[in-house]
Design a protein around this motif. Sequence first.
Motif, short mmCIF file in Angstrom:
data_model
loop_
_atom_site.label_atom_id
_atom_site.label_comp_id
_atom_site.label_asym_id
_atom_site.label_seq_id
_atom_site.Cartn_x
_atom_site.Cartn_y
_atom_site.Cartn_z
N LEU A 165 -10.13 -1.84 -15.00
CA LEU A 165 -11.53 -2.21 -14.88
C LEU A 165 -11.85 -3.23 -15.96
CD1 LEU A 165 -12.92 1.39 -14.26
CD2 LEU A 165 -12.59 -0.43 -12.56
N TYR A 166 -12.68 -4.21 -15.59
CA TYR A 166 -12.87 -5.37 -16.47
C TYR A 166 -14.14 -5.32 -17.30
CZ TYR A 166 -9.50 -7.24 -13.01
OH TYR A 166 -8.43 -7.43 -12.17
N GLY A 167 -14.89 -4.21 -17.21
CA GLY A 167 -16.11 -4.12 -18.01
C GLY A 167 -17.19 -5.08 -17.54
N LYS A 168 -17.22 -5.36 -16.24
CA LYS A 168 -18.20 -6.30 -15.69
C LYS A 168 -19.23 -5.56 -14.83
CE LYS A 168 -16.21 -10.21 -14.10
NZ LYS A 168 -15.16 -11.02 -13.45
N GLY A 169 -20.43 -6.10 -14.78
CA GLY A 169 -21.49 -5.49 -13.98
C GLY A 169 -21.24 -5.64 -12.49
N PRO A 170 -21.98 -4.88 -11.68
CA PRO A 170 -21.70 -4.78 -10.25
C PRO A 170 -22.33 -5.87 -9.38
CG PRO A 170 -23.45 -3.27 -10.82
CD PRO A 170 -23.06 -3.97 -12.09
N ARG A 171 -22.13 -7.13 -9.70
CA ARG A 171 -22.69 -8.18 -8.83
C ARG A 171 -21.86 -8.24 -7.54
NH1 ARG A 171 -22.99 -12.90 -12.39
NH2 ARG A 171 -21.15 -13.74 -11.37
N PRO A 172 -22.52 -8.35 -6.37
CA PRO A 172 -21.78 -8.34 -5.10
C PRO A 172 -20.70 -9.43 -5.05
CG PRO A 172 -24.13 -8.16 -4.68
CD PRO A 172 -23.97 -8.42 -6.16
N GLY A 173 -19.52 -9.05 -4.63
CA GLY A 173 -18.42 -10.00 -4.45
C GLY A 173 -17.68 -10.35 -5.72
N ARG A 174 -18.17 -9.90 -6.86
CA ARG A 174 -17.54 -10.24 -8.13
C ARG A 174 -16.30 -9.37 -8.37
NH1 ARG A 174 -20.65 -9.23 -13.86
NH2 ARG A 174 -20.12 -11.24 -14.77
N LYS A 175 -15.22 -9.98 -8.88
CA LYS A 175 -14.03 -9.18 -9.19
C LYS A 175 -14.30 -8.33 -10.43
CE LYS A 175 -10.85 -12.65 -7.32
NZ LYS A 175 -10.06 -13.86 -7.67
N ILE A 176 -14.41 -7.01 -10.24
CA ILE A 176 -14.70 -6.14 -11.39
C ILE A 176 -13.50 -5.30 -11.82
CG2 ILE A 176 -17.19 -5.98 -10.90
CD1 ILE A 176 -16.57 -3.09 -9.83
N GLY A 177 -12.43 -5.38 -11.06
CA GLY A 177 -11.23 -4.63 -11.43
C GLY A 177 -10.17 -4.77 -10.37
N HIS A 178 -9.06 -4.08 -10.59
CA HIS A 178 -8.03 -4.04 -9.56
C HIS A 178 -7.24 -2.74 -9.70
CE1 HIS A 178 -5.42 -5.70 -12.83
NE2 HIS A 178 -4.50 -4.96 -12.24
N VAL A 179 -6.49 -2.43 -8.66
CA VAL A 179 -5.65 -1.25 -8.69
C VAL A 179 -4.25 -1.66 -8.25
CG1 VAL A 179 -6.40 -0.60 -6.36
CG2 VAL A 179 -5.45 1.13 -7.86
N THR A 180 -3.23 -1.11 -8.90
CA THR A 180 -1.84 -1.39 -8.53
C THR A 180 -1.12 -0.07 -8.31
OG1 THR A 180 -1.81 -3.39 -9.89
CG2 THR A 180 0.32 -2.51 -9.23
N VAL A 181 -0.37 -0.02 -7.21
CA VAL A 181 0.52 1.12 -6.97
C VAL A 181 1.93 0.57 -6.77
CG1 VAL A 181 1.07 3.07 -5.45
CG2 VAL A 181 -1.32 2.51 -5.93
N SER A 182 2.91 1.22 -7.37
CA SER A 182 4.31 0.81 -7.22
C SER A 182 5.14 1.98 -6.71
CB SER A 182 4.89 0.36 -8.58
OG SER A 182 4.13 -0.70 -9.11
N GLY A 183 6.21 1.66 -6.00
CA GLY A 183 7.07 2.74 -5.49
C GLY A 183 8.17 2.20 -4.61
N ALA A 184 8.90 3.13 -4.00
CA ALA A 184 10.10 2.76 -3.25
C ALA A 184 9.82 2.44 -1.78
CB ALA A 184 11.13 3.88 -3.34
N GLU A 185 8.73 3.02 -1.21
CA GLU A 185 8.44 2.83 0.22
C GLU A 185 7.19 1.98 0.36
OE1 GLU A 185 10.25 3.81 2.71
OE2 GLU A 185 11.70 4.90 1.45
N LEU A 186 7.32 0.81 0.98
CA LEU A 186 6.18 -0.11 1.06
C LEU A 186 4.98 0.53 1.77
CD1 LEU A 186 4.82 -2.80 0.57
CD2 LEU A 186 5.94 -3.69 2.62
N ASP A 187 5.21 1.22 2.88
CA ASP A 187 4.09 1.80 3.63
C ASP A 187 3.30 2.78 2.76
OD1 ASP A 187 4.83 0.38 5.79
OD2 ASP A 187 5.69 2.05 6.91
N ALA A 188 3.99 3.60 2.01
CA ALA A 188 3.32 4.59 1.16
C ALA A 188 2.57 3.91 0.03
CB ALA A 188 4.35 5.57 0.60
N VAL A 189 3.15 2.86 -0.51
CA VAL A 189 2.52 2.12 -1.62
C VAL A 189 1.23 1.46 -1.13
CG1 VAL A 189 2.84 0.10 -3.11
CG2 VAL A 189 4.65 1.81 -2.94
N VAL A 190 1.30 0.82 0.05
CA VAL A 190 0.11 0.19 0.62
C VAL A 190 -0.97 1.24 0.87
CG1 VAL A 190 -0.82 -0.99 2.66
CG2 VAL A 190 1.35 -1.75 1.67
N PHE A 191 -0.55 2.36 1.45
CA PHE A 191 -1.51 3.42 1.79
C PHE A 191 -2.22 3.93 0.53
CE2 PHE A 191 -2.91 7.72 2.55
CZ PHE A 191 -3.47 7.65 3.82
#
Length: 378
Positions: free
Chosen positions: A341-367
């Motif tokens: 999380l980037y510590g930014k306010g909730p303006r519509p469409g603004r990038k306020i954070g991201h999430v990353t998942v890593s693993g061995a099975e692409l389908d499970a990682v995407v899910f």
Amino acid sequence: MTFRVGVIGGGQLARMMVPPAIELGIDIRVLAEAEGMSAAIAATGVGDYTDLETVRRFAETVDVVTFDHEHVPQSVLRALVEAGVAVHPGPDALQFAQDKLAMRERLGELGVPMPDWARVETPAELEEFLAGHGGRAVVKTARGGYDGKGVRVVESAAQAEDWFRALDEDGRGGALLVEELVEFRRELAQLVARRPSGDLTLWPVVESVQKNGVCAEVIAPAPGSAGRVAEMAARIGTTVAEELGVTGVLAVELFETTDERILVNELAMRPHNTGHWTIDGSTTSQFEQHLRAVLDLPLGATGHREPWSVMINILGGPADGDLDGPAARALADQPTAKLHLYGKGPRPGRKIGHVTVSGAELDAVVFDARAAAAFFDD
Ligand SMILES: Nc1ncnc2c1ncn2[C@@H]1O[C@H](COP(=O)(O)OP(=O)(O)O)[C@@H](O)[C@H]1O
Ligand SMILES: [Mg+2]
């Protein structure tokens, strides 16, 4: 000796340079545009990055100047270099990330594969390009665009009339960039890091999924890219970094066309949204590598730690970046998700954070990545 890196711009890219700076014992300082920005945790100054005196004073407090964005004027950059300041990337390289027309001209000279393009100064010139390209094309402002804001698909010159008018009012003899509307199978990005002394590393080529002109999801590595696609992307990334003399991280945005060509879309010379997965998914993150590169330190290994990583952007709107509400539910529901999380306010469409998942099975990682990010939707 403690190395001191100065970052111009106080956004999330500057913020994400802070953890690796701490790990490596680097003193990181940020010249932010305003108080309370994403990188406020490291901000040592607030000031106007277009004002030479402000930037010069900031530069005196550090060993090397680098950037969170590409908007520092060439006149300021060149004055710094003349005054003996180490600026990475330097103005000679950075101009090609600041001006899409200059980028197309230079990459054309280098023989790098690109969409058909032209420089157009008048609506009549745009009509001529449209006539030669099936009546549809992509018009772009040469400077200042981001997240699709300076990009428009048009079928007539009238649809770009406001941009032509702005050129006239600007009075600097500007022009627009027009490109063929590329039929692409998907968008890719090749990230490279290069030291001033020449060493260079590449991360695996990634797939970048755009929604409304904004990067939404990144899959690393790009599925099915091993072999030909990865080799072409790496070759292009290496050529661009070396021929333009880029220092620090370079992102080359690419199209993989339906007829299997790889074309350059545009360049960014700083850590890039398509490289956020490297924080959790690669031995060396793009932010650490950028610091190492601009300080001309040895570069780290860039392999992926797990077979797949998927990064999903969190856009503000109803959601904010506070660690309660949606964020707390995402943490509870998806313990393998790495939430940023980037510590930014909730303006519509603004990038306020991201999430990353890593693993061995692409389908499970995407899910799992989508499940975590979905808590931030309305
Ligand atoms: N010539 C093109 N043909 C088809 N789509 C394009 C073309 N140029 C840009 N796009 C689409 O628009 C998006 C934004 O364009 P880009 O030049 O990267 O602008 P920005 O600086 O806003 O990122 C691209 O990621 C792609 O999805
Ligand atoms: Mg782009």
